[in-house]
Design a protein around this motif. Structure first.
Motif, PDB file in Angstrom:
ATOM      1  N   GLN A 186     -23.179   2.530  28.827  1.00 43.01           N
ATOM      2  CA  GLN A 186     -24.214   2.977  29.956  1.00 43.01           C
ATOM      3  C   GLN A 186     -23.133   3.854  30.970  1.00 43.01           C
ATOM      4  OE1 GLN A 186     -26.649   0.262  32.031  1.00 43.01           O
ATOM      5  NE2 GLN A 186     -25.895   0.845  33.981  1.00 43.01           N
ATOM      6  N   PRO A 187     -23.776   4.847  31.369  1.00 45.22           N
ATOM      7  CA  PRO A 187     -22.852   5.891  32.165  1.00 45.22           C
ATOM      8  C   PRO A 187     -22.768   5.420  33.582  1.00 45.22           C
ATOM      9  CG  PRO A 187     -24.934   7.181  31.218  1.00 45.22           C
ATOM     10  CD  PRO A 187     -25.074   5.584  31.042  1.00 45.22           C
ATOM     11  N   LEU A 188     -21.604   5.694  34.318  1.00 44.21           N
ATOM     12  CA  LEU A 188     -21.253   5.211  35.642  1.00 44.21           C
ATOM     13  C   LEU A 188     -20.958   6.535  36.270  1.00 44.21           C
ATOM     14  CD1 LEU A 188     -21.079   3.031  37.674  1.00 44.21           C
ATOM     15  CD2 LEU A 188     -18.809   2.556  37.131  1.00 44.21           C
ATOM     16  N   VAL A 189     -21.360   6.804  37.585  1.00 43.75           N
ATOM     17  CA  VAL A 189     -20.992   7.953  38.313  1.00 43.75           C
ATOM     18  C   VAL A 189     -19.871   7.478  39.294  1.00 43.75           C
ATOM     19  CG1 VAL A 189     -21.876   9.527  39.896  1.00 43.75           C
ATOM     20  CG2 VAL A 189     -23.441   8.911  38.138  1.00 43.75           C
ATOM     21  N   VAL A 190     -18.780   8.215  39.166  1.00 40.27           N
ATOM     22  CA  VAL A 190     -17.524   7.967  39.680  1.00 40.27           C
ATOM     23  C   VAL A 190     -17.442   8.880  40.760  1.00 40.27           C
ATOM     24  CG1 VAL A 190     -15.286   7.457  39.622  1.00 40.27           C
ATOM     25  CG2 VAL A 190     -16.423   7.173  37.596  1.00 40.27           C
ATOM     26  N   PRO A 191     -17.362   8.345  42.147  1.00 44.69           N
ATOM     27  CA  PRO A 191     -17.262   9.285  43.285  1.00 44.69           C
ATOM     28  C   PRO A 191     -16.000   9.741  43.514  1.00 44.69           C
ATOM     29  CG  PRO A 191     -17.205   6.915  44.065  1.00 44.69           C
ATOM     30  CD  PRO A 191     -17.727   6.967  42.664  1.00 44.69           C
TER      31      PRO A 191
END
Lengths: 183, 224
Positions: free
Chosen positions: B155-160
């Motif tokens: 699962q992709p995770l958007v990292v700020p």
């Protein structure tokens, strides 16, 4: 040829099956997101002009980068063309299934075999698996492997993702008998 | 096109020792390290005036708290597991992006496998044992922004990310997507450090210093 983005992925496997992998297995991928050279032209019968414009140049961009990203001898390799939704899969094949493209990588990797490939059409963020085989003997079973890749925002409908993959060794914990033992 | 300075041929001793029982590195038990880098050459058809490289470095490790109760004190494993991971991941970012002095923005993330608690992610990235070391190695001073999640492998995770010394620098608010194709397994955790060498491709939305004083009166037609 317009390149929007270049993505580099390096996977290092330290353990597999609960056991250490020594040396650590490394697989590198470098992908260029380019504008589809035939975008907006309807059905183009003769793809030569687009091939001449883009195939060699994208091979030239990717080959040295993937060898450098791997950081060592390339023992297995592969390639990919992922076409955005407005294009034909034939557009991706046109760019990667030509010596003008592949020879850059073969020369950089001291390779002689044909590059195994994946061609696919999909939306931005589609996952794809690049198959890799040994660079001088495609029958060497220990080096048959693949790596999964995903670019979060590519390809757009009018783009193509072109990628090269390189591996430093065979599969982690590879232990299958050679092909010759079954012949 | 910018140059991509990636990994040297030398394998770091830290990695070759990573499975050594009893060592700090061995305590992390890393299965896999994944480095992902993006270089944007064109955005909206135009070359960014300030080109930037963005990258994530991710380690897939066994969740050290699998099978423990929700009142389990997590401090001991945070202290032993997080520091070597902080070092390994920032080493990758520094090497890939061309030096800590080139890095302008940073972020962090963790994805817990489905057999773990979301608190286990926090225990690895929200304590000084990870955050202080990432800040120190990347030569920053800001609080590090973050994302954490519990998810299946792939699962992709958007990292700020934001600026490493001036967190309110709006041009450096940006994200990068991290994804490990086969991790985390249910009993694993993916730990991520992220960095960028510059701002968003065409940052042009001003900053706190240029913002008008906007209030809810704007909904009543006030100009601001």
């Amino acid at each position: 040829m317009n390149v929007r983005k270049i993505v580099t992925l390096v996977e290092e496997t330290l353990t597999e099956g609960g056991r250490p992998v020594e040396p650590n297995a490394r697989v590198a991928v470098v992908a260029a997101v380019i504008e589809n050279p035939w975008r907006g032209q309807g059905f183009v019968e003769d793809l030569t002009a687009g091939i001449d414009e883009a195939a060699s140049r994208v091979g030239e961009v990717l080959a040295p980068r993937v060898v450098k990203a791997l950081g060592g001898t390339v023992e297995a390799y592969g390639k990919a063309a992922i076409v955005g939704l407005d294009g034909e899969i034939e557009h991706g094949s046109a760019l990667i299934h030509t010596l003008k493209f592949g020879d850059h990588f073969r020369n950089a990797a001291n390779a002689t075999t044909l590059l195994p490939a994946v061609e696919k059409r999909g939306p931005a963020g589609v996952t794809f698996d690049i198959p890799l085989k040994h660079v001088t003997d495609a029958t060497i079973r220990s080096h048959h492997q693949s790596i999964e890749v995903r670019l979060a925002d590519a390809p757009h409908p009018g783009e193509i993702v072109i990628a090269l993959a390189a591996a430093s060794q065979g599969r982690p914990q590879q232990r299958l008998a050679p092909l010759s033992t079954e012949q | 096109m910018g140059s991509l300075e990636l990994f040297s041929k030398k394998v770091k001793p830290l990695l070759t020792n990573s499975t050594t029982a009893g060592s700090a590195e061995g305590a992390a038990g890393i299965r896999k390290i994944v480095y992902y880098q993006e270089e944007i050459l064109l955005e909206n058809g135009t070359q960014p005036p300030v080109p930037a490289l963005r990258a994530t470095a991710a380690a897939v490790i066994p969740n050290p708290w699998i099978g423990t109760a929700p009142d389990k004190d997590l401090a001991e494993e945070s202290r032993t597991v997080a520091p070597p991971i902080a070092q390994i991941l920032t080493d990758r970012l520094i090497e890939g992006l061309g030096g800590a002095d080139r890095i302008e923005a940073f972020g962090k993330a963790a994805i817990v496998g489905t057999a773990g608690e979301i608190e286990h992610a926090g225990a690895l990235i929200h304590t000084p044992y990870f955050g202080n070391l990432v800040r120190e190695f990347l030569e920053g001073s800001s609080i590090i922004c973050f994302a954490d999640d519990r998810a299946e492998a792939g699962q992709p995770l958007v990292v700020p990310m934001w600026h490493k010394t001036e967190a309110a620098t709006r041009s450096h608010y940006q994200t990068i997507t991290a994804r490990i194709s086969d991790g985390p397994r249910p009993d694993e955790i993916v730990v991520v450090a992220a960095a960028s060498t510059g701002p968003r491709p065409h940052a042009r939305i001003g900053d706190r210093t240029t913002d008008p004083a906007v209030t809810s009166r704007i909904l009543e037609g006030a100009s601001a």
